[in-house]
Design a protein around this motif. Structure first.
Motif, PDB file in Angstrom:
ATOM      1  N   MET B   1       0.847  -1.201   0.000  1.00 25.35           N
ATOM      2  CA  MET B   1       0.000   0.000   0.000  1.00 25.35           C
ATOM      3  C   MET B   1       0.880   1.247   0.000  1.00 25.35           C
ATOM      4  SD  MET B   1      -3.143   0.923   2.573  1.00 25.35           S
ATOM      5  CE  MET B   1      -2.150   1.736   3.833  1.00 25.35           C
ATOM      6  N   LEU B   2       0.576   2.140  -0.897  1.00 29.20           N
ATOM      7  CA  LEU B   2       1.385   3.356  -1.034  1.00 29.20           C
ATOM      8  C   LEU B   2       0.872   4.400  -0.038  1.00 29.20           C
ATOM      9  CD1 LEU B   2       1.475   3.498  -4.934  1.00 29.20           C
ATOM     10  CD2 LEU B   2       2.814   2.081  -3.362  1.00 29.20           C
ATOM     11  N   THR B   3       1.764   4.896   0.811  1.00 27.54           N
ATOM     12  CA  THR B   3       1.325   5.712   1.941  1.00 27.54           C
ATOM     13  C   THR B   3       1.865   7.140   1.949  1.00 27.54           C
ATOM     14  OG1 THR B   3       3.135   4.737   3.216  1.00 27.54           O
ATOM     15  CG2 THR B   3       0.952   3.735   3.467  1.00 27.54           C
ATOM     16  N   ARG B   4       2.692   7.476   0.968  1.00 29.31           N
ATOM     17  CA  ARG B   4       3.198   8.859   0.930  1.00 29.31           C
ATOM     18  C   ARG B   4       3.750   9.196  -0.459  1.00 29.31           C
ATOM     19  NH1 ARG B   4       7.125   5.899   3.268  1.00 29.31           N
ATOM     20  NH2 ARG B   4       9.136   5.894   2.211  1.00 29.31           N
ATOM     21  N   ILE B   5       3.824  10.487  -0.744  1.00 25.84           N
ATOM     22  CA  ILE B   5       4.693  10.964  -1.819  1.00 25.84           C
ATOM     23  C   ILE B   5       6.101  10.932  -1.243  1.00 25.84           C
ATOM     24  CG2 ILE B   5       5.344  12.937  -3.255  1.00 25.84           C
ATOM     25  CD1 ILE B   5       2.383  13.720  -3.351  1.00 25.84           C
ATOM     26  N   ASP B   6       6.917  10.007  -1.734  1.00 29.79           N
ATOM     27  CA  ASP B   6       8.278   9.878  -1.195  1.00 29.79           C
ATOM     28  C   ASP B   6       9.196  10.954  -1.778  1.00 29.79           C
ATOM     29  OD1 ASP B   6      10.209   7.885   0.337  1.00 29.79           O
ATOM     30  OD2 ASP B   6      11.221   8.553  -1.496  1.00 29.79           O
ATOM     31  N   HIS B   7       9.144  11.132  -3.080  1.00 29.35           N
ATOM     32  CA  HIS B   7       9.947  12.202  -3.665  1.00 29.35           C
ATOM     33  C   HIS B   7       9.466  12.553  -5.066  1.00 29.35           C
ATOM     34  CE1 HIS B   7      12.304   8.574  -5.027  1.00 29.35           C
ATOM     35  NE2 HIS B   7      12.427   9.265  -6.143  1.00 29.35           N
ATOM     36  N   ILE B   8       9.943  13.691  -5.526  1.00 28.65           N
ATOM     37  CA  ILE B   8       9.788  14.116  -6.911  1.00 28.65           C
ATOM     38  C   ILE B   8      11.190  14.123  -7.499  1.00 28.65           C
ATOM     39  CG2 ILE B   8       9.061  15.985  -8.457  1.00 28.65           C
ATOM     40  CD1 ILE B   8       7.224  16.947  -6.109  1.00 28.65           C
ATOM     41  N   GLY B   9      11.399  13.365  -8.566  1.00 28.34           N
ATOM     42  CA  GLY B   9      12.707  13.268  -9.210  1.00 28.34           C
ATOM     43  C   GLY B   9      12.835  14.314 -10.309  1.00 28.34           C
ATOM     44  N   ILE B  10      13.838  15.161 -10.209  1.00 31.07           N
ATOM     45  CA  ILE B  10      14.019  16.284 -11.128  1.00 31.07           C
ATOM     46  C   ILE B  10      15.368  16.141 -11.824  1.00 31.07           C
ATOM     47  CG2 ILE B  10      14.312  18.799 -11.246  1.00 31.07           C
ATOM     48  CD1 ILE B  10      12.405  18.953  -8.812  1.00 31.07           C
ATOM     49  N   ALA B  11      15.349  16.057 -13.142  1.00 27.98           N
ATOM     50  CA  ALA B  11      16.592  15.909 -13.913  1.00 27.98           C
ATOM     51  C   ALA B  11      17.197  17.278 -14.195  1.00 27.98           C
ATOM     52  CB  ALA B  11      16.302  15.194 -15.226  1.00 27.98           C
ATOM     53  N   CYS B  12      18.506  17.369 -14.043  1.00 24.91           N
ATOM     54  CA  CYS B  12      19.197  18.643 -14.281  1.00 24.91           C
ATOM     55  C   CYS B  12      20.539  18.384 -14.954  1.00 24.91           C
ATOM     56  CB  CYS B  12      19.382  19.400 -12.963  1.00 24.91           C
ATOM     57  SG  CYS B  12      20.397  18.551 -11.736  1.00 24.91           S
ATOM     58  N   HIS B  13      21.058  19.421 -15.597  1.00 21.30           N
ATOM     59  CA  HIS B  13      22.361  19.301 -16.263  1.00 21.30           C
ATOM     60  C   HIS B  13      23.513  19.449 -15.273  1.00 21.30           C
ATOM     61  CE1 HIS B  13      20.717  19.130 -20.267  1.00 21.30           C
ATOM     62  NE2 HIS B  13      20.045  20.256 -20.095  1.00 21.30           N
ATOM     63  N   ASP B  14      23.320  20.287 -14.266  1.00 17.58           N
ATOM     64  CA  ASP B  14      24.410  20.646 -13.358  1.00 17.58           C
ATOM     65  C   ASP B  14      23.885  20.550 -11.931  1.00 17.58           C
ATOM     66  OD1 ASP B  14      26.186  22.054 -11.684  1.00 17.58           O
ATOM     67  OD2 ASP B  14      26.802  23.396 -13.305  1.00 17.58           O
ATOM     68  N   LEU B  15      24.228  19.462 -11.247  1.00 18.88           N
ATOM     69  CA  LEU B  15      23.668  19.223  -9.912  1.00 18.88           C
ATOM     70  C   LEU B  15      24.035  20.341  -8.948  1.00 18.88           C
ATOM     71  CD1 LEU B  15      22.067  17.261  -8.112  1.00 18.88           C
ATOM     72  CD2 LEU B  15      24.249  16.165  -7.544  1.00 18.88           C
ATOM     73  N   ASP B  16      25.271  20.776  -8.955  1.00 18.20           N
ATOM     74  CA  ASP B  16      25.696  21.795  -7.993  1.00 18.20           C
ATOM     75  C   ASP B  16      24.922  23.095  -8.190  1.00 18.20           C
ATOM     76  OD1 ASP B  16      27.481  19.913  -7.073  1.00 18.20           O
ATOM     77  OD2 ASP B  16      29.178  20.723  -8.197  1.00 18.20           O
ATOM     78  N   ALA B  17      24.741  23.492  -9.440  1.00 19.18           N
ATOM     79  CA  ALA B  17      24.008  24.728  -9.720  1.00 19.18           C
ATOM     80  C   ALA B  17      22.539  24.597  -9.319  1.00 19.18           C
ATOM     81  CB  ALA B  17      24.112  25.076 -11.207  1.00 19.18           C
ATOM     82  N   THR B  18      21.972  23.414  -9.512  1.00 17.22           N
ATOM     83  CA  THR B  18      20.561  23.218  -9.203  1.00 17.22           C
ATOM     84  C   THR B  18      20.354  23.160  -7.689  1.00 17.22           C
ATOM     85  OG1 THR B  18      20.379  22.040 -11.293  1.00 17.22           O
ATOM     86  CG2 THR B  18      18.537  21.815  -9.767  1.00 17.22           C
ATOM     87  N   VAL B  19      21.247  22.495  -6.987  1.00 18.31           N
ATOM     88  CA  VAL B  19      21.215  22.509  -5.519  1.00 18.31           C
ATOM     89  C   VAL B  19      21.278  23.953  -5.013  1.00 18.31           C
ATOM     90  CG1 VAL B  19      22.652  22.027  -3.485  1.00 18.31           C
ATOM     91  CG2 VAL B  19      22.112  20.192  -5.098  1.00 18.31           C
ATOM     92  N   GLU B  20      22.157  24.739  -5.611  1.00 20.60           N
ATOM     93  CA  GLU B  20      22.314  26.126  -5.184  1.00 20.60           C
ATOM     94  C   GLU B  20      21.042  26.929  -5.466  1.00 20.60           C
ATOM     95  OE1 GLU B  20      24.534  27.128  -3.325  1.00 20.60           O
ATOM     96  OE2 GLU B  20      24.480  29.315  -3.443  1.00 20.60           O
ATOM     97  N   PHE B  21      20.393  26.664  -6.601  1.00 12.13           N
ATOM     98  CA  PHE B  21      19.114  27.332  -6.881  1.00 12.13           C
ATOM     99  C   PHE B  21      18.088  27.026  -5.791  1.00 12.13           C
ATOM    100  CE2 PHE B  21      14.770  26.742  -8.383  1.00 12.13           C
ATOM    101  CZ  PHE B  21      14.449  28.043  -8.719  1.00 12.13           C
ATOM    102  N   TYR B  22      17.930  25.762  -5.434  1.00 14.84           N
ATOM    103  CA  TYR B  22      16.915  25.397  -4.436  1.00 14.84           C
ATOM    104  C   TYR B  22      17.260  25.945  -3.046  1.00 14.84           C
ATOM    105  CZ  TYR B  22      14.012  22.691  -7.579  1.00 14.84           C
ATOM    106  OH  TYR B  22      13.150  22.345  -8.585  1.00 14.84           O
TER     107      TYR B  22
END
Lengths: 146, 146
Positions: B1-22
């Motif tokens: 039984m599915l009990t939560r939204i565990d995560h939203i997976g977001i694809a990006c070109h540059d992980l460091d830049a995207t982490v910094e944006f968030y």
């Protein structure tokens, strides 16, 4: 301050068929339905879990009511899939102003009406690494504060 | 039984830049990072809220480590954006079997290793109204049960 994943907005061609898919496949039930003529959508909210800030996380299934709505145009281009993600906040006005001040384009001058009496705004996906991002203050939180 | 939204997976070109944006835009901090060579991704998990089933909801930012990985090919075709959504369950094996029995294609014969020691599988997006859908059993839940 954004305190939860409020919902994932999913665009579909046929709301009834998509609701039925989520019900029969996962057991998710419809919590709320409405038509938002301003947004040009017919929608169903499926509540998935409650969240540590006193809110909840939903799937929001969206069927366009007209082809020239934002969701209608998006569907014609992309096909069915995840249309946007939404974060919950107790203060959509303050957060939108703060985020606008950081150079991210906010799509509305003032928050508009969202699902279940909430107040919402959107951030431009090109300023958010490709993710159309919504900010939501739910009606319940607003009632509790005022 | 599915009990939560565990995560939203977001694809990006540059992980460091995207982490910094968030981080700078919303104040979301990195909870965990890892490289998953099997999936061909470098990833950062940002914890957004805890959930009523004892788990949590995350954003999962994904940068491909090679162009021929699933996320690399997806990015080349679609550009940055939401790649998949994931629901949490205490029993990914049982739920995957049940959902397969309903005619939805499950992409792995057996669950594989996901973020933070979790066990995961994916459902075919063409069977899920265009949404690549992941099922996750977190390591913490497994430890608690065994």
């Amino acid at each position: 301050m954004l305190t939860r994943i409020d919902h994932i907005g999913i665009a579909c061609h046929d709301l009834d068929a998509t609701v039925e898919f989520y019900r029969t496949t996962y057991g998710f039930e419809v919590f709320h339905t409405e038509v938002n003529e301003e947004q040009g959508v017919r929608e169903a909210m499926l509540k998935i879990n409650e969240t540590s800030d006193g809110g909840a996380s939903y799937l929001q299934l969206l069927e366009p009511t007209r082809e020239d709505s934002a969701v209608g145009k998006w569907l014609a281009k992309n096909g069915e899939g995840v249309h946007h993600i939404a974060f919950g906040t107790a203060d959509v006005d303050g957060d939108a102003a703060e985020i606008r001040g950081k150079g991210v384009r906010v799509l509305y001058d003032e928050p508009r009406r969202g699902s279940m009496g909430s107040r919402i705004t959107f951030l431009h996906p090109k300023d958010c690494h490709g993710v159309l991002t919504e900010l939501v203050t739910s009606a319940a939180v607003e009632s509790a504060e005022h």
